[in-house]
Design an enzyme around this catalytic site. Structure first.
Site, PDB file in Angstrom:
ATOM      1  NE  ARG A  53       0.258   1.295   3.506  1.00  0.00           N
ATOM      2  CZ  ARG A  53       1.151   2.364   3.800  1.00  0.00           C
ATOM      3  NH1 ARG A  53       2.356   1.950   3.715  1.00  0.00           N
ATOM      4  NH2 ARG A  53       0.753   3.504   3.784  1.00  0.00           N
ATOM      5  CB  ALA A  55       0.498   7.101  -3.818  1.00  0.00           C
ATOM      6  NE  ARG A  90      -6.092   1.001  -1.671  1.00  0.00           N
ATOM      7  CZ  ARG A  90      -5.473   1.492  -0.573  1.00  0.00           C
ATOM      8  NH1 ARG A  90      -4.135   1.200  -0.334  1.00  0.00           N
ATOM      9  NH2 ARG A  90      -6.083   2.370   0.097  1.00  0.00           N
ATOM     10  CD  GLN A 202      -3.223   2.925   7.109  1.00  0.00           C
ATOM     11  OE1 GLN A 202      -3.724   3.526   7.993  1.00  0.00           O
ATOM     12  NE2 GLN A 202      -3.839   2.739   5.639  1.00  0.00           N
ATOM     13  CG  ASP A 243      -2.796   8.311  -1.441  1.00  0.00           C
ATOM     14  OD1 ASP A 243      -3.010   8.774  -0.265  1.00  0.00           O
ATOM     15  OD2 ASP A 243      -2.520   7.092  -1.498  1.00  0.00           O
ATOM     16  CG  ASN A 253      -2.077  11.678   2.847  1.00  0.00           C
ATOM     17  OD1 ASN A 253      -1.402  10.789   2.133  1.00  0.00           O
ATOM     18  ND2 ASN A 253      -1.659  12.151   4.062  1.00  0.00           N
ATOM     19  CE  LYS A 254      -5.045   6.025   4.482  1.00  0.00           C
ATOM     20  NZ  LYS A 254      -6.077   5.216   3.758  1.00  0.00           N
TER      21      LYS A 254
HETATM   22  O1  MRU Z   1      -4.538   3.392   2.187  1.00  0.00           O
HETATM   23  P1  MRU Z   1      -2.930   3.587   2.030  1.00  0.00           P
HETATM   24  O2  MRU Z   1      -2.392   2.963   3.271  1.00  0.00           O
HETATM   25  O3  MRU Z   1      -2.451   3.119   0.927  1.00  0.00           O
HETATM   26  O4  MRU Z   1      -2.774   5.206   2.094  1.00  0.00           O
HETATM   27  C1  MRU Z   1      -1.359   5.657   2.322  1.00  0.00           C
HETATM   28  C2  MRU Z   1      -1.487   7.171   2.397  1.00  0.00           C
HETATM   29  O5  MRU Z   1      -2.364   7.696   2.302  1.00  0.00           O
HETATM   30  C3  MRU Z   1      -0.108   7.771   2.193  1.00  0.00           C
HETATM   31  O6  MRU Z   1      -0.043   8.741   2.921  1.00  0.00           O
HETATM   32  C4  MRU Z   1       0.090   8.123   0.674  1.00  0.00           C
HETATM   33  O7  MRU Z   1      -0.047   7.206  -0.301  1.00  0.00           O
HETATM   34  C5  MRU Z   1       1.452   8.846   0.451  1.00  0.00           C
HETATM   35  S1  MRU Z   1       2.694   7.466   0.475  1.00  0.00           S
HETATM   36  C6  MRU Z   1       4.248   8.132   0.194  1.00  0.00           C
END
Ligand code: MRU
Length: 367
Positions: A53, A55, A90, A202, A243, A253-254
């Site tokens: 997981r 991006a 995704r 995470q 992302d 982002n998350k």
């Molecule tokens: O759902 P995830 O764990 O894939 O989400 C990840 C994030 O939101 C990260 O902050 C984002 O992908 C940047 S990773 C360099």
């Protein structure tokens, strides 16, 4: 980065030269386990189930997914089928589409017998390029930490981060963590506030684990603690990953990132977003209106998984049976709340002008 002292990437080609190794991120921090992907279905499942997981890593895994698919059948139809299967895993991180476009562009005009080798070469380049980009993000971003360190007169720099935008989310080094690792490796004093990042944790599971492996001082906090810490001047700087960044500089982002950005604005805490250029999507402008937000299974919200005192991994329900749950994976932080974007070409304002000026080739491609 190092795991138990051994240099490790989050994805690699196995010694057989064709199967793909990954770190299984669903069992961290309790176990460090690796998996071997041998088919398109393996790659799609790994992305969907979040064994991989983040991006940039989703993009790298999708690139290798195409390689595995072409190995089985290098026809146009299979290439299309593989792209469709991987695209559906995704929806939010644009790096997935970017990586698929990159692979398809080099494979499409090749004769069938040449396609597998060409695809593997491109997938390896995508991975190596990610590492180079993240190192550059580290070199630019460390200046922000150095500036605060000078103002702090030797007191540790307190940085808040959300989710995991570390090496586990990329091929290596991470994006938000790249300036942090660079500063730490230079011997600077710093401390990271790690948002736990419910529902999948995470931050608590992955960011805390990788910072710990590298010896970076950190403290895990409940997601709701950030505003309080900012009000009490306990955060010098927020750095998060993303992302997808839109042409006007909105940042997806998350889930929970937006609330941190609001709190940062209210408390004059600089709020930076670290991103590799494949995360920019010049085809969309208004992130809130145009970016598809992934909604995941309710069980991620209604349960929590952890290790019992006798070492068993167990999942327990934390929401009453029968209550509705909702699980939005991401949110959008409007560009006006972003102090700056830390890119591989420097730190720039979150504006259309700056993005186009810094990445003209990407802006042109999208037209
Ligand atoms: O759902 P995830 O764990 O894939 O989400 C990840 C994030 O939101 C990260 O902050 C984002 O992908 C940047 S990773 C360099």
């Amino acid at each position: 980065m190092k795991v138990d002292g051994k240099l490790t990437r989050s994805i690699w080609l196995e010694p057989d030269g064709w199967s793909v190794g990954i770190v299984d991120q669903t069992v961290l921090p309790h176990r460090f386990a690796t998996l071997r992907l041998t088919t398109l279905d393996d790659a799609a499942r790994a992305i969907k189930s979040m064994q991989v997981r983040g991006a940039p890593l989703i993009g790298a895994a999708a690139a290798y997914g195409i390689c595995l698919a072409l190995r089985a059948d290098a026809s146009d139809q299979n290439l299309e089928r593989a792209c469709a299967a991987l695209s559906a895993t995704r929806p939010t991180a644009i790096n997935l589409k970017w990586a698929l476009d990159e692979i398809v562009a080099v494979v499409r005009n090749q004769p069938r017998e040449a396609r597998v080798a060409v695809a593997y070469r491109r997938a390896a380049e995508i991975c190596d390029w990610d590492v180079v980009i993240n190192q550059a993000i580290g070199r630019h971003g460390v200046k922000l930490i150095e500036d605060v360190a000078t103002r702090n007169n030797g007191a540790p720099v307190n940085i808040l981060t959300h989710c995991n935008a570390g090496w586990l989310a990329t091929v290596d080094f991470g994006t938000a963590t790249a300036p942090i690792y660079t500063a730490h490796d230079k011997g600077m004093k710093l401390h990271v506030w790690v948002d736990e990042t419910r529902p999948r944790n995470q931050g608590a599971s992955l960011t805390a684990w990788e910072l710990g492996q590298h010896g970076v001082p950190h403290t895990v906090i409940a997601d709701n603690a950030g505003g309080h810490l900012m009000q009490h001047r306990m955060v010098d700087l927020a750095i998060v990953g993303t992302d997808r960044v839109t042409a006007q500089g909105d940042v997806c982002n998350k889930i929970g990132t937006y609330l941190k950005a609001l709190a940062a604005k209210d408390n004059d805490v600089p709020f930076y977003v670290a991103l590799p250029s494949p995360t920019i999507d010049f085809t969309v402008s208004d992130g809130r209106a145009e970016i598809p937000i992934e909604q995941r299974g309710g069980e991620e919200q209604s349960t929590m998984t952890g290790m019992t005192s006798d070492g068993r991994i167990e999942t327990v329900r934390v929401v009453p049976a029968g209550s509705n749950v909702a699980n939005y994976g991401f949110d959008v932080t409007p560009a006006r709340l972003v102090t700056g974007l830390i890119t591989e070409r420097g730190i720039i304002p979150a504006t259309r002008e700056a993005l186009v000026q810094t990445f003209p080739e990407r802006a042109t491609e999208a037209r």
